[in-house]
Design an enzyme around this catalytic site. Structure first.
Site, PDB file in Angstrom:
ATOM      1  N   HIS A 129       0.981  -1.335   0.029  1.00 61.13           N
ATOM      2  CA  HIS A 129       0.221   0.304   0.415  1.00 61.13           C
ATOM      3  C   HIS A 129       1.037   1.032  -0.004  1.00 61.13           C
ATOM      4  O   HIS A 129       0.339   2.871   0.303  1.00 61.13           O
ATOM      5  CB  HIS A 129      -0.619   0.393   0.703  1.00 61.13           C
ATOM      6  CG  HIS A 129      -1.983  -0.982   0.919  1.00 61.13           C
ATOM      7  ND1 HIS A 129      -2.580  -1.310   2.660  1.00 61.13           N
ATOM      8  CD2 HIS A 129      -2.692  -1.508   0.180  1.00 61.13           C
ATOM      9  CE1 HIS A 129      -3.894  -2.412   1.557  1.00 61.13           C
ATOM     10  NE2 HIS A 129      -3.746  -2.696   0.094  1.00 61.13           N
ATOM     11  N   CYS A 137       5.034  12.586  -7.490  1.00 57.98           N
ATOM     12  CA  CYS A 137       5.199  14.205  -8.524  1.00 57.98           C
ATOM     13  C   CYS A 137       3.691  13.753  -9.099  1.00 57.98           C
ATOM     14  O   CYS A 137       3.467  12.540  -9.422  1.00 57.98           O
ATOM     15  CB  CYS A 137       5.973  14.443  -8.797  1.00 57.98           C
ATOM     16  SG  CYS A 137       5.687  15.788 -10.023  1.00 57.98           S
ATOM     17  N   CYS A 158       6.146  19.736  -5.923  1.00 53.59           N
ATOM     18  CA  CYS A 158       7.666  18.973  -6.602  1.00 53.59           C
ATOM     19  C   CYS A 158       8.886  20.508  -7.023  1.00 53.59           C
ATOM     20  O   CYS A 158       8.409  21.199  -7.315  1.00 53.59           O
ATOM     21  CB  CYS A 158       7.375  18.331  -7.881  1.00 53.59           C
ATOM     22  SG  CYS A 158       8.216  17.331  -9.069  1.00 53.59           S
ATOM     23  N   CYS A 161       9.309  21.000 -10.753  1.00 50.59           N
ATOM     24  CA  CYS A 161       8.252  20.730 -12.345  1.00 50.59           C
ATOM     25  C   CYS A 161       7.542  21.788 -11.648  1.00 50.59           C
ATOM     26  O   CYS A 161       5.982  22.067 -11.713  1.00 50.59           O
ATOM     27  CB  CYS A 161       7.486  20.030 -12.723  1.00 50.59           C
ATOM     28  SG  CYS A 161       6.167  18.648 -11.685  1.00 50.59           S
ATOM     29  N   GLY A 198      -1.864  -9.330  12.743  1.00 49.01           N
ATOM     30  CA  GLY A 198      -2.201  -8.445  12.839  1.00 49.01           C
ATOM     31  C   GLY A 198      -2.928  -7.766  11.606  1.00 49.01           C
ATOM     32  O   GLY A 198      -2.774  -6.161  10.895  1.00 49.01           O
ATOM     33  N   ASN A 224      -3.274 -13.136  15.813  1.00 52.24           N
ATOM     34  CA  ASN A 224      -4.120 -11.814  16.059  1.00 52.24           C
ATOM     35  C   ASN A 224      -5.179 -11.540  17.264  1.00 52.24           C
ATOM     36  O   ASN A 224      -5.442 -13.074  17.194  1.00 52.24           O
ATOM     37  CB  ASN A 224      -4.752 -11.513  14.637  1.00 52.24           C
ATOM     38  CG  ASN A 224      -5.723 -10.312  14.396  1.00 52.24           C
ATOM     39  OD1 ASN A 224      -6.297  -9.864  15.806  1.00 52.24           O
ATOM     40  ND2 ASN A 224      -5.920  -9.970  13.650  1.00 52.24           N
TER      41      ASN A 224
HETATM   42  P1  OAD Z   1      -7.307  -3.119  10.821  1.00 52.39           P
HETATM   43  O1  OAD Z   1      -7.300  -1.776  11.052  1.00 52.39           O
HETATM   44  O2  OAD Z   1      -8.448  -3.731   9.926  1.00 52.39           O
HETATM   45  O3  OAD Z   1      -7.487  -4.336  11.579  1.00 52.39           O
HETATM   46  C1  OAD Z   1      -5.931  -4.462  12.495  1.00 52.39           C
HETATM   47  C2  OAD Z   1      -6.116  -5.840  13.127  1.00 52.39           C
HETATM   48  O4  OAD Z   1      -5.204  -6.486  13.744  1.00 52.39           O
HETATM   49  C3  OAD Z   1      -7.010  -6.587  13.225  1.00 52.39           C
HETATM   50  O5  OAD Z   1      -7.639  -8.530  13.040  1.00 52.39           O
HETATM   51  C4  OAD Z   1      -6.741  -6.209  14.819  1.00 52.39           C
HETATM   52  O6  OAD Z   1      -7.612  -7.133  15.877  1.00 52.39           O
HETATM   53  C5  OAD Z   1      -5.500  -6.600  14.874  1.00 52.39           C
HETATM   54  N1  OAD Z   1      -4.449  -6.595  16.119  1.00 52.39           N
HETATM   55  C6  OAD Z   1      -5.085  -5.265  16.861  1.00 52.39           C
HETATM   56  N2  OAD Z   1      -3.749  -5.172  17.761  1.00 52.39           N
HETATM   57  C7  OAD Z   1      -3.181  -6.326  17.315  1.00 52.39           C
HETATM   58  C8  OAD Z   1      -1.639  -6.550  17.609  1.00 52.39           C
HETATM   59  N3  OAD Z   1      -1.090  -5.564  19.092  1.00 52.39           N
HETATM   60  N4  OAD Z   1      -0.917  -7.483  17.363  1.00 52.39           N
HETATM   61  C9  OAD Z   1      -1.978  -8.280  16.122  1.00 52.39           C
HETATM   62  N5  OAD Z   1      -3.190  -7.820  16.130  1.00 52.39           N
HETATM   63  C10 OAD Z   1      -3.755  -7.057  16.576  1.00 52.39           C
HETATM   64  O7  OAD Z   1      -5.721  -3.153   9.594  1.00 52.39           O
HETATM   65  P2  OAD Z   1      -5.477  -3.698   8.685  1.00 52.39           P
HETATM   66  O8  OAD Z   1      -5.940  -5.035   8.588  1.00 52.39           O
HETATM   67  O9  OAD Z   1      -3.825  -3.249   8.720  1.00 52.39           O
HETATM   68  O10 OAD Z   1      -4.976   0.406   3.148  1.00 52.39           O
HETATM   69  O11 OAD Z   1      -6.495  -2.661   7.308  1.00 52.39           O
HETATM   70  C11 OAD Z   1      -5.983  -3.040   5.988  1.00 52.39           C
HETATM   71  C12 OAD Z   1      -5.715  -2.117   5.034  1.00 52.39           C
HETATM   72  O12 OAD Z   1      -7.564  -1.370   5.436  1.00 52.39           O
HETATM   73  C13 OAD Z   1      -4.981  -0.740   5.300  1.00 52.39           C
HETATM   74  O13 OAD Z   1      -3.712  -1.349   5.140  1.00 52.39           O
HETATM   75  C14 OAD Z   1      -5.873   0.168   4.921  1.00 52.39           C
HETATM   76  C15 OAD Z   1      -7.482   0.259   5.534  1.00 52.39           C
HETATM   77  O14 OAD Z   1      -7.364   1.048   4.827  1.00 52.39           O
HETATM   78  C16 OAD Z   1      -5.399   1.478   2.802  1.00 52.39           C
HETATM   79  O15 OAD Z   1      -4.573   2.351   3.036  1.00 52.39           O
HETATM   80  C17 OAD Z   1      -4.720   1.480   1.331  1.00 52.39           C
END
Ligand code: OAD
Length: 257
Positions: A129, A137, A158, A161, A198, A224
């Site tokens: 991501h 830019c 930038c 430019c 996570g 998780n």
């Molecule tokens: P989420 O906020 O959707 O999920 C975070 C996960 O981490 C949850 O399942 C929690 O239970 C878990 N969690 C919390 N604390 C933890 C710990 N100490 N150890 C292990 N796990 C833990 O975040 P992501 O899955 O990263 O995309 O979200 C995916 C994408 O959605 C992100 O990259 C972002 C977002 O929209 C973009 O911005 C493109």
């Protein structure tokens, strides 16, 4: 909070079994999400204090939002850069950095843009991501490092430019870099063990990587505190914090050496 002795005993069997898998494995892949950085103090997206519970993605993380109000979008990214610049990598990040040197093929695939894996010592990282410490830019598409906090100019421009610079991150509605994504699928479908650490496993295509690994016969290990849509496909679901579980697995792994 550390795992109590009772919980440890309950999980000991699984932890040892996962360390056993790793001992025999040559090709290991890890997919991380915002949960691995939670113990460093960075909010996740969908948790209790998650970013998407306080802010609307449509207002801040889409190409349309940037077109409408680049300064507003940049204020938000500047604020996030502030949060990220004050924190340190945690033991979870550090174990993964060590594993890069331990296994003959180790793939670290992250959805995180915070740069903490690199600060922990990982060198070879597929950032699906993007990265908040890189700017792009909008005219020339050039990508540049920028670690300034606070930014001296909002929105930044930038240097060559003067066109608007945007964060080098993937926004909703945008495709992921296809070279990176193909690499991530290849690594996931050729590894022997894949860890999903996570992540809520809700956002595709990243969430499809552990499924691709499972379909290709790899063992899938989820770390998780909560269950996710991946849990029922995982061979091991280790319920706990990445910063505690990863060091425990690492200890068992190293004991055998
Ligand atoms: P989420 O906020 O959707 O999920 C975070 C996960 O981490 C949850 O399942 C929690 O239970 C878990 N969690 C919390 N604390 C933890 C710990 N100490 N150890 C292990 N796990 C833990 O975040 P992501 O899955 O990263 O995309 O979200 C995916 C994408 O959605 C992100 O990259 C972002 C977002 O929209 C973009 O911005 C493109």
């Amino acid at each position: 909070m550390l795992l109590s002795l009772e919980e440890l005993t309950m999980e000991e069997h699984d932890l040892k079994a996962v360390a056993g898998l790793l001992r025999r494995a040559k090709r290991v892949a890890v997919l991380t999400g915002s949960g691995i950085s939670a113990e460093s103090g960075i909010p996740t997206f969908r948790g209790k204090d998650g970013l998407w519970r306080q802010f609307r993605a449509e207002d801040l993380a889409t190409p349309e939002a940037f077109e409408r109000d680049p300064a507003l979008v940049w204020e938000w990214y500047n604020w996030r850069r502030g949060l990220m610049s004050k924190v340190e990598p945690n033991p979870g990040h550090k174990v993964l950095a060590r594993w890069e040197r331990h296994f003959s093929q180790f793939a670290l695939i992250t959805q995180n843009i915070d740069g903490l894996h690199r600060r922990a010592g990982s060198e070879n990282i597929l950032e699906l991501h993007g990265n908040i410490w890189k700017l792009r830019c909008t005219k020339e598409d050039t990508v540049m490092d920028n670690f300034e906090y606070p930014l001296s100019e909002i929105p930044p421009r930038c240097p060559s430019c003067r066109a608007l610079l945007r964060p080098h991150v993937v926004w909703f509605g945008e495709p992921l870099d296809s070279t990176n994504l193909n690499k991530a699928f290849l690594l996931s479908s050729t590894c022997e063990v894949l860890f999903s650490v996570g992540t809520s496993a809700l956002v595709h295509p990243a969430a499809s990587l552990p499924l691709a690994a499972a379909e290709s016969g790899a063992k899938v290990v989820e770390i998780n505190p909560d269950s996710t849509p991946l849990t029922s496909y995982a061979d091991f679901s280790l319920r706990g914090k990445a910063g505690e579980i990863l060091p425990l697995i690492d200890q068992y792994l190293m004991m055998a050496h």
